[in-house]
Design an enzyme around this catalytic site. Structure first.
Site, PDB file in Angstrom:
ATOM      1  N   ASN A 116       0.798  -1.232   0.000  1.00 17.36           N
ATOM      2  CA  ASN A 116       0.000   0.000   0.000  1.00 17.36           C
ATOM      3  C   ASN A 116       0.834   1.287   0.000  1.00 17.36           C
ATOM      4  OD1 ASN A 116       0.627  -0.817   2.621  1.00 17.36           O
ATOM      5  ND2 ASN A 116      -1.065   0.301   3.512  1.00 17.36           N
ATOM      6  N   GLY A 189       2.613  -6.001   7.069  1.00 16.87           N
ATOM      7  CA  GLY A 189       1.517  -6.609   6.310  1.00 16.87           C
ATOM      8  C   GLY A 189       0.406  -7.051   7.242  1.00 16.87           C
ATOM      9  N   SER A 190      -0.354  -8.037   6.775  1.00 15.01           N
ATOM     10  CA  SER A 190      -1.529  -8.451   7.535  1.00 15.01           C
ATOM     11  C   SER A 190      -1.144  -9.256   8.773  1.00 15.01           C
ATOM     12  CB  SER A 190      -2.430  -9.306   6.639  1.00 15.01           C
ATOM     13  OG  SER A 190      -1.723 -10.460   6.249  1.00 15.01           O
ATOM     14  N   GLU A 211       4.882  -5.219  11.841  1.00 15.67           N
ATOM     15  CA  GLU A 211       4.046  -4.019  11.677  1.00 15.67           C
ATOM     16  C   GLU A 211       2.763  -4.487  11.007  1.00 15.67           C
ATOM     17  OE1 GLU A 211       4.797  -0.996  12.772  1.00 15.67           O
ATOM     18  OE2 GLU A 211       6.866  -1.399  13.376  1.00 15.67           O
ATOM     19  N   CYS A 245      -2.725   1.599   6.575  1.00 15.95           N
ATOM     20  CA  CYS A 245      -2.846   0.782   7.798  1.00 15.95           C
ATOM     21  C   CYS A 245      -3.378   1.579   8.981  1.00 15.95           C
ATOM     22  CB  CYS A 245      -1.499   0.153   8.149  1.00 15.95           C
ATOM     23  SG  CYS A 245      -0.202   1.371   8.385  1.00 15.95           S
ATOM     24  N   GLU A 335     -10.502  -5.824   9.227  1.00 17.27           N
ATOM     25  CA  GLU A 335     -10.010  -4.525   8.773  1.00 17.27           C
ATOM     26  C   GLU A 335     -10.545  -4.261   7.362  1.00 17.27           C
ATOM     27  OE1 GLU A 335      -5.773  -4.492   8.558  1.00 17.27           O
ATOM     28  OE2 GLU A 335      -5.671  -2.412   7.887  1.00 17.27           O
TER      29      GLU A 335
HETATM   30  P1  NAD Z   1       0.161  -9.222   3.154  1.00 17.35           P
HETATM   31  O1  NAD Z   1       0.376  -9.785   4.495  1.00 17.35           O
HETATM   32  O2  NAD Z   1      -0.755  -9.881   2.216  1.00 17.35           O
HETATM   33  O3  NAD Z   1       1.558  -9.094   2.369  1.00 17.35           O
HETATM   34  C1  NAD Z   1       2.695  -8.503   2.928  1.00 17.35           C
HETATM   35  C2  NAD Z   1       3.939  -9.226   2.455  1.00 17.35           C
HETATM   36  O4  NAD Z   1       3.897 -10.586   2.850  1.00 17.35           O
HETATM   37  C3  NAD Z   1       4.154  -9.224   0.950  1.00 17.35           C
HETATM   38  O5  NAD Z   1       5.514  -8.935   0.674  1.00 17.35           O
HETATM   39  C4  NAD Z   1       3.794 -10.622   0.528  1.00 17.35           C
HETATM   40  O6  NAD Z   1       4.538 -11.083  -0.590  1.00 17.35           O
HETATM   41  C5  NAD Z   1       4.127 -11.449   1.741  1.00 17.35           C
HETATM   42  N1  NAD Z   1       3.262 -12.610   1.892  1.00 17.35           N
HETATM   43  C6  NAD Z   1       1.922 -12.672   1.629  1.00 17.35           C
HETATM   44  N2  NAD Z   1       1.437 -13.896   1.920  1.00 17.35           N
HETATM   45  C7  NAD Z   1       2.493 -14.621   2.382  1.00 17.35           C
HETATM   46  C8  NAD Z   1       2.646 -15.974   2.841  1.00 17.35           C
HETATM   47  N3  NAD Z   1       1.612 -16.823   2.885  1.00 17.35           N
HETATM   48  N4  NAD Z   1       3.864 -16.380   3.244  1.00 17.35           N
HETATM   49  C9  NAD Z   1       4.913 -15.536   3.206  1.00 17.35           C
HETATM   50  N5  NAD Z   1       4.826 -14.261   2.770  1.00 17.35           N
HETATM   51  C10 NAD Z   1       3.646 -13.801   2.357  1.00 17.35           C
HETATM   52  O7  NAD Z   1      -0.268  -7.726   3.451  1.00 17.35           O
HETATM   53  P2  NAD Z   1      -0.707  -6.637   2.435  1.00 17.35           P
HETATM   54  O8  NAD Z   1      -2.008  -7.012   1.807  1.00 17.35           O
HETATM   55  O9  NAD Z   1       0.426  -6.308   1.521  1.00 17.35           O
HETATM   56  O10 NAD Z   1      -0.949  -5.393   3.410  1.00 17.35           O
HETATM   57  C11 NAD Z   1      -2.174  -5.157   4.026  1.00 17.35           C
HETATM   58  C12 NAD Z   1      -2.100  -5.339   5.512  1.00 17.35           C
HETATM   59  O11 NAD Z   1      -0.900  -4.779   6.006  1.00 17.35           O
HETATM   60  C13 NAD Z   1      -3.211  -4.604   6.239  1.00 17.35           C
HETATM   61  O12 NAD Z   1      -3.634  -5.407   7.301  1.00 17.35           O
HETATM   62  C14 NAD Z   1      -2.534  -3.364   6.776  1.00 17.35           C
HETATM   63  O13 NAD Z   1      -3.147  -2.800   7.904  1.00 17.35           O
HETATM   64  C15 NAD Z   1      -1.180  -3.887   7.073  1.00 17.35           C
HETATM   65  N6  NAD Z   1      -0.201  -2.802   7.063  1.00 17.35           N
HETATM   66  C16 NAD Z   1       0.405  -2.457   8.219  1.00 17.35           C
HETATM   67  C17 NAD Z   1       1.300  -1.407   8.232  1.00 17.35           C
HETATM   68  C18 NAD Z   1       1.995  -0.980   9.493  1.00 17.35           C
HETATM   69  O14 NAD Z   1       2.917  -0.183   9.393  1.00 17.35           O
HETATM   70  N7  NAD Z   1       1.610  -1.460  10.651  1.00 17.35           N
HETATM   71  C19 NAD Z   1       1.578  -0.722   7.053  1.00 17.35           C
HETATM   72  C20 NAD Z   1       0.934  -1.121   5.887  1.00 17.35           C
HETATM   73  C21 NAD Z   1       0.060  -2.173   5.884  1.00 17.35           C
END
Ligand code: NAD
Length: 458
Positions: A116, A189-190, A211, A245, A335
Site C-alpha cells: 500500500n 503486512g496483515s 508491523e 494501515c 479490517e
Molecule cells: P500481506 O500480508 O498480504 O503481504 C505482505 C507481504 O507478505 C508481501 O511482501 C507478501 O509477498 C508477503 N506474503 C503474503 N502472503 C504470504 C505468505 N503466505 N507467506 C509468506 N509471505 C507472504 O499484506 P498486504 O495485503 O500487503 O498489506 C495489508 C495489511 O498490512 C493490512 O492489514 C494493513 O493494515 C497492514 N499494514 C500495516 C502497516 C503498518 O505499518 N503497521 C503498514 C501497511 C500495511
C-alpha cells in the site's frame, strides 16, 4: 531460486563479518547514495505507482518519498550520536570499574514490505537497518508490481548486493527467504501473514518486528469541532483509496452529533474530491480485482449514507459512508482497508470504550474532543499502538515518535532513533580495574562475611 538466495545471503554475511559496516562514514555514504538515487528517480518511482493503482504524484511525494528523504537525512545527521557507547551507573557491586552500553548491528536483515505504501514500507526499515550498520535484503510486495520493479531496478543497479539488495517475488519467494537464518526480520503486512512470518523465524530463533494492521477506531465526542474533525477524517480515511494501515477504519460517534457530522463529511468529500470522485486525480484506485470483490461485499445498500458507486473495470469504489451499523455487521468483522467508512453511534462513552477493549488492540486510535478529561480517560483506559487527538494518521509523520502496534496490531517499532534501536543489539559491558577486589565475596562464606555483604548491598 534457493541457490541464488543462498549466494546473496552468503555475500552479505561475509561482508558483514569484514566489519566494514561498522564504520560510521561507510554507513553515511550508503544512506547518501540511497537518498540521491531516490531523488534522481523520483519520476520513474511516481509513474510506477500511478500504473499500480492510480496514485497521484502528489500523494507519492507526500506519503512516501518526503518521509523517506526526511528519515534518511535524519539518520545521516544523527547516526554517529546514536551509535555512541553510553556510560551508565556502575553500582557498588562492580566497584571499582565502569559500566557501558555499546550498540552493535545485528548483522543480516530481511525486510518484507506491503503494497500500500511500497516505497516507504520497504525502504524506511532498510534505512534504519543500514544506519545501525546491518546489511539488508528487501522483499517488496508483488501486488504493487510496478513499484516493486522500479525499486529493484534502482537499488540493484546502484548498490553492491553485499550491502543492500532487492529480491522480488510473492509467497513462494518469501517462504524460501524465511528459511534462511537472518539476524532479524522486519515484516509489514496483515496479521494473518505476520503469524506465518513469526512461526518461520522461530525455527532460527530470529527476532522479528511485526508491523501489522487491524481495525483502528476514531471516537467523535459531542464537544468536538465537527467541521475540522470531518475535514481531517475525510482526508485520512480516503487517502490512498482508504488503503492505509493507520486510516480510521470506523467511527464511533456520540449519537447527538451524528447527523451534523455526516453533513460535514459529505461536504468535505465534495470539497476534496469534487462532485464525482471518479474524476478526481487525488483519488486512488483499489489495488486489484480480489480486493475490489472483497470490498464491495462489505457495502450493504441499505446502509449507504454517502457514496456507494463502484466500477469494476476501473477498480473504483467511491468514498462511501455507511450508517446504522452495529459491531455484528460484516463490515465490522475484519479490517476494511478500502474507502468504506462505517459509523456506529453511542450514547455512553464507557460503552464505546468497552467495545474497543473487547476487540484486538488497534494499531491506531483517534479521539476528537475538546475535553481534557475525556482525553485523559481514553488514553488511560485503552491500549493501542499510537494515535492522535483531534487528527488522524499524523503521528506517523513525526520521527520523534516510535511507530508500531501492540498485541495483534504488531510488535516492535521504528522511525528515527527507534528504528536504529530496533536493528541494534545493546551490548552491556562492565570494565574492572585491578587495584582492588572485594575479598569477602569468595568462599568460604562466614557469618561475618554475610553481615558485611548485607551491610554493603542491602
Ligand atoms: P500481506 O500480508 O498480504 O503481504 C505482505 C507481504 O507478505 C508481501 O511482501 C507478501 O509477498 C508477503 N506474503 C503474503 N502472503 C504470504 C505468505 N503466505 N507467506 C509468506 N509471505 C507472504 O499484506 P498486504 O495485503 O500487503 O498489506 C495489508 C495489511 O498490512 C493490512 O492489514 C494493513 O493494515 C497492514 N499494514 C500495516 C502497516 C503498518 O505499518 N503497521 C503498514 C501497511 C500495511
Amino acid at each position: 531460486m534457493e541457490n541464488k538466495f543462498n549466494a546473496i545471503l552468503a555475500k552479505q554475511k561475509v561482508f558483514f563479518d569484514s566489519n566494514k559496516t561498522k564504520e560510521i562514514g561507510y554507513r553515511q555514504a550508503q544512506l547518501s547514495k540511497l537518498l540521491n538515487i531516490l531523488k534522481d528517480n523520483e519520476i520513474q518511482l511516481s509513474e510506477a505507482l500511478y500504473k499500480d493503482f492510480k496514485k497521484s504524484a502528489f500523494e507519492t511525494y507526500e506519503t512516501e518519498l518526503a518521509i523517506l528523504y526526511h528519515e534518511i537525512k535524519l539518520a545521516i545527521r544523527k547516526l554517529s550520536k546514536w551509535s555512541k557507547t553510553k556510560r551508565v551507573c556502575n553500582g557498588l557491586s562492580n566497584f571499582p570499574g565502569k559500566s557501558f552500553i555499546k550498540p552493535e548491528p545485528f548483522g543480516n536483515i530481511l525486510v518484507i514490505g506491503a503494497w500500500n505504501y511500497p516505497y516507504q514500507l520497504s525502504v524506511l526499515p532498510a534505512v534504519s537497518a543500514l544506519a545501525a550498520g546491518n546489511t539488508v535484503i528487501i522483499k517488496p510486495s508483488e501486488l504493487s508490481l510496478n513499484a516493486s520493479n522500479a525499486l529493484a531496478k534502482i537499488i540493484n543497479e546502484n548498490f553492491d548486493a553485499q550491502i543492500l539488495h532487492v529480491i522480488e517475488g510473492g509467497i513462494e519467494e518469501t517462504t524460501e527467504l524465511l528459511k534462511h537464518p537472518f539476524d532479524s526480520i522486519f515484516y509489514t503486512g496483515s496479521t494473518a501473514v505476520g503469524k506465518i512470518v513469526m512461526r518461520a523465524a522461530s525455527n532460527n530463533l530470529t527476532p522479528v518486528t511485526l508491523e501489522l494492521g487491524g481495525k483502528s477506531p476514531a471516537i467523535i465526542e459531542n464537544d468536538a469541532n465537527l467541521k475540522m474533525a470531518a475535514r481531517r477524517i475525510v482526508w485520512g480515511k480516503f487517502l490512498n483509496g482508504g488503503q492505509t494501515c493507520v486510516a480510521p477504519d470506523y467511527l464511533l460517534v456520540d449519537q447527538r452529533v451524528k447527523e451534523v457530522l455526516l453533513q460535514e463529511i459529505k461536504a468535505q468529500i465534495k470539497t476534496i474530491h469534487g462532485e464525482n470522485p471518479k474524476n478526481s486525480e487525488a483519488f486512488t484506485r483499489i489495488i486489484n480485482g480480489r480486493h475490489f470483490q472483497r470490498l464491495i461485499k462489505l457495502i450493504d445498500k441499505q446502509q449507504i449514507s454517502i457514496g456507494g458507486e463502484t466500477n469494476e473495470h476501473e477498480l473504483y469504489i467511491a468514498p462511501t459512508v455507511l450508517e446504522n451499523i452495529s459491531f455484528e455487521d460484516e463490515v465490522m468483522q475484519e479490517e476494511i482497508f478500502g474507502p468504506i467508512l462505517p459509523i456506529i453511534t453511542y450514547t455512553n462513552l464507557d460503552w464505546a470504550i468497552a467495545q474497543i477493549k473487547a476487540r484486538p488492540k488497534p494499531l491506531a486510535l483517534y479521539l476528537f474532543t475538546n475535553s481534557k478529561k475525556v482525553e485523559k480517560k481514553v488514553l488511560h483506559e485503552i491500549s493501542f499502538g499510537g494515535g492522535a487527538i483531534n487528527d488522524v494518521i499524523m503521528h506517523l509523520a513525526n520521527s520523534s515518535l516510535p511507530f508500531g502496534g501492540v498485541g495483534h496490531s504488531g510488535m516492535g517499532n521504528y522511525h528515527g532513533k527507534y528504528g536504529f534501536d530496533t536493528f541494534s543489539h545493546f551490548k552491556s559491558i562492565v570494565k574492572k580495574t585491578n587495584w582492588f577486589e572485594p575479598w569477602f565475596k569468595y568462599p568460604p562464606y562466614t557469618k561475618w562475611k554475610l553481615k558485611l555483604i548485607s551491610k554493603i548491598l542491602g
